[in-house]
Scaffold this active site. Structure first.
Site, PDB file in Angstrom:
ATOM      1  N   GLU A 343       0.836  -1.190   0.000  1.00 54.89           N
ATOM      2  CA  GLU A 343       0.000   0.000   0.000  1.00 54.89           C
ATOM      3  C   GLU A 343       0.876   1.248   0.000  1.00 54.89           C
ATOM      4  O   GLU A 343       1.742   1.407   0.853  1.00 54.89           O
ATOM      5  CB  GLU A 343      -0.907   0.032   1.236  1.00 54.89           C
ATOM      6  CG  GLU A 343      -1.959  -1.051   1.276  1.00 54.89           C
ATOM      7  CD  GLU A 343      -2.876  -0.938   2.484  1.00 54.89           C
ATOM      8  OE1 GLU A 343      -3.890  -1.658   2.515  1.00 54.89           O
ATOM      9  OE2 GLU A 343      -2.581  -0.135   3.399  1.00 54.89           O
ATOM     10  N   CYS A 344       0.651   2.124  -0.951  1.00 58.02           N
ATOM     11  CA  CYS A 344       1.260   3.451  -1.009  1.00 58.02           C
ATOM     12  C   CYS A 344       2.789   3.375  -0.981  1.00 58.02           C
ATOM     13  O   CYS A 344       3.403   3.156  -2.011  1.00 58.02           O
ATOM     14  CB  CYS A 344       0.713   4.320   0.118  1.00 58.02           C
ATOM     15  SG  CYS A 344       0.913   6.093  -0.165  1.00 58.02           S
ATOM     16  N   ALA A 345       3.418   3.558   0.175  1.00 60.79           N
ATOM     17  CA  ALA A 345       4.883   3.465   0.236  1.00 60.79           C
ATOM     18  C   ALA A 345       5.371   2.125  -0.271  1.00 60.79           C
ATOM     19  O   ALA A 345       6.412   2.042  -0.931  1.00 60.79           O
ATOM     20  CB  ALA A 345       5.358   3.700   1.666  1.00 60.79           C
ATOM     21  N   LEU A 347       3.982   0.341  -2.596  1.00 61.48           N
ATOM     22  CA  LEU A 347       3.903   0.427  -4.050  1.00 61.48           C
ATOM     23  C   LEU A 347       5.158   1.081  -4.612  1.00 61.48           C
ATOM     24  O   LEU A 347       5.764   0.577  -5.572  1.00 61.48           O
ATOM     25  CB  LEU A 347       2.659   1.248  -4.426  1.00 61.48           C
ATOM     26  CG  LEU A 347       2.557   1.757  -5.870  1.00 61.48           C
ATOM     27  CD1 LEU A 347       2.337   0.606  -6.835  1.00 61.48           C
ATOM     28  CD2 LEU A 347       1.434   2.792  -5.986  1.00 61.48           C
ATOM     29  N   SER A 432      -1.051  -0.774  -4.627  1.00 64.00           N
ATOM     30  CA  SER A 432      -1.753   0.440  -5.035  1.00 64.00           C
ATOM     31  C   SER A 432      -1.537   1.520  -3.991  1.00 64.00           C
ATOM     32  O   SER A 432      -0.937   1.294  -2.938  1.00 64.00           O
ATOM     33  CB  SER A 432      -3.256   0.175  -5.198  1.00 64.00           C
ATOM     34  OG  SER A 432      -3.885   0.097  -3.929  1.00 64.00           O
TER      35      SER A 432
END
Length: 453
Positions: A343-345, A347, A432
């Site tokens: 998630e986020c970081a 990704l 994502s």
């Protein structure tokens, strides 16, 4: 002895404000630390999706800071999650819940849904209102009265005056609040303020500045001890109705472990990956996994026997060179054949590069910092089957980043929201920008452990 299903008269108070910037985090963190210094077991909670404030709460309280977010987990789970958090690892003497934004500010387009007021109603707790009194006098009483009258189901039991200019200013404010029948439980002068370091996404996480963060929490405890009537706060917290909702249980949520084998799931941590909800590890453990932490800044390899990896959010952009320097772990993740959820970081870390600094290269994307903040709740639908999702399955999450990727999604996107596709499903990787709270979607943990087998 009270069980997790008996009514529990847990003292609790919600620290709220008319808007962001009034000093909620200062007062909530100081309260947690000051009450703990009195010998009380204190349970820390935060309304909304924020990961950073709970880190300070945890440092102050000596136990995990937990989030209460109706949008992410469903309103029906909030009281149970509060009770669970206040029970683990030991029953708390009091719970302190820091609000989000202004008291009545909810998810956009949903009135006060997921607001501090909404959560205060769900957990039947009194509100302690923090007021920035800069450049106002009697109007502070009018503001307080309006905040209380706007929703009579929300009980404002007291006020803490913040950024008071002088003893005369304090007297004026106290007299005005007395006129409307709201007790003042503390007054903090402007000169006494304690500031925590900040950067582009808010406060700097505790894990990045451990010694400095501890000093800040100590200073906040001393500030609250000197300026707030702790006995009155305790009395207010004890007016909360008994909790009658059973405690949320991670084993029940995932249906228990699916087999005797306990696969190892590596959960990214350390200073670069600080964004994780406490319930994530609890759900994975309940589903039958052994959860071990891996720090991509320091650990040269995944834990022995790792069968799956979870890489949450954080600040990889602040540690890009150090992450790049851990070449052995990057190479292992590039070739890892088990499921990976990012998630986020996470990704960004799995991509080829971040601001031209090499990352793992597991995903065919590049990432860079921008000047634009992407922030908000999202109602997403899974586009592609993956180890943790089924196509067309709805999920609620939130975005919180100043980076962008090229491309913005893969040939097999992870999600669709706002009429656009997002994220990447590549082999057994699901990645994502969407942050999710697994207590609201416990099948994520169950499926991930099943995929390990």
């Amino acid at each position: 002895m009270t069980t997790t299903t008996d009514p529990w008269p847990l003292p609790r108070v919600v620290v709220a404000a008319p808007a962001s910037g009034h000093g909620k985090t200062t007062i909530a963190t100081g309260l947690l630390a000051a009450l703990r210094r009195r010998g009380l077991t204190v349970s820390p909670h935060k309304v909304g999706p924020d990961y950073i404030d709970p880190g300070y709460h945890a440092l102050a309280a000596g136990r995990p800071g937990r989030n209460l977010d109706p949008f992410l987990v469903g309103a029906e789970r909030i009281a149970g999650l509060l009770r669970h958090g206040a029970s683990v690892p030991t029953p708390a003497d009091i719970a302190v819940i820091e609000g989000v934004m202004g008291l009545h500010d909810g998810a956009v387009g949903r009135r006060d849904y997921a607001s501090t007021a909404h959560v205060a109603r769900l957990i039947e707790a009194p509100v302690l209102l923090v007021l920035d009194t800069t450049a106002q006098g009697r109007s502070a009483a009018a503001l307080t009265l309006g905040m209380a009258a706007f929703d009579p189901a929300v009980r404002i039991g007291g006020v803490i005056l913040n950024r008071v200019g002088s003893p005369r200013h304090e007297t004026l404010l106290r007299d005005a609040l007395a006129e409307v029948g709201v007790p003042v439980l503390g007054a903090v002068t402007r000169a006494a303020e304690v500031a925590a370091p900040a950067r582009h996404l808010g406060l700097v996480p505790v894990a990045e500045r451990a010694p400095e963060s501890l000093a800040i929490v100590t200073a906040l405890a001393e500030l609250v001890e000197a300026t707030v009537d702790l006995a009155a706060v305790l009395d207010l917290a004890r007016t909360a109705a008994p909790l009658t909702t059973p405690a949320w249980d991670p084993v029940t949520a995932v249906g228990g472990p699916a087999g005797a084998e306990r696969p190892v799931v590596a959960l990214a941590g350390g200073a670069a990956f600080t964004f994780s909800y406490a319930e994530t590890a609890e759900l994975l453990t309940a589903a039958g996994a052994d959860v071990l932490t891996v720090d991509p800044l320091r650990d040269p390899a995944l834990p022995a026997g790792t069968r799956a990896v979870v890489i949450g959010g954080g600040f990889p952009e602040a540690y890009a060179q150090a992450l790049a320097g851990n070449t052995t772990l990057r190479a292992e993740l590039a070739d890892f054949d088990g499921p990976i959820v990012a998630e986020c970081a996470g990704l960004l870390y799995l991509g080829r590069s971040l601001d031209d600094v090499p990352m793992c290269g597991r995903l065919d994307l590049t990432a860079r910092m921008t000047g634009r903040l992407t922030l908000g709740y999202r109602e997403a639908v899974a586009v592609t089957d993956s180890p943790v999702t089924l196509a067309r399955e709805p999920v609620r999450g939130h975005e919180f980043h100043r980076t962008t990727t090229d491309p913005g999604h893969g040939d097999r996107p992870a999600w669709r929201w706002n009429d656009a596709e997002h994220g990447f499903v590549s082999g057994r990787v699901h990645a994502s920008y969407l942050h999710t709270h697994w207590a609201g979607h416990p099948d994520t943990a169950r499926r991930l452990v099943e995929a390990c087998r």
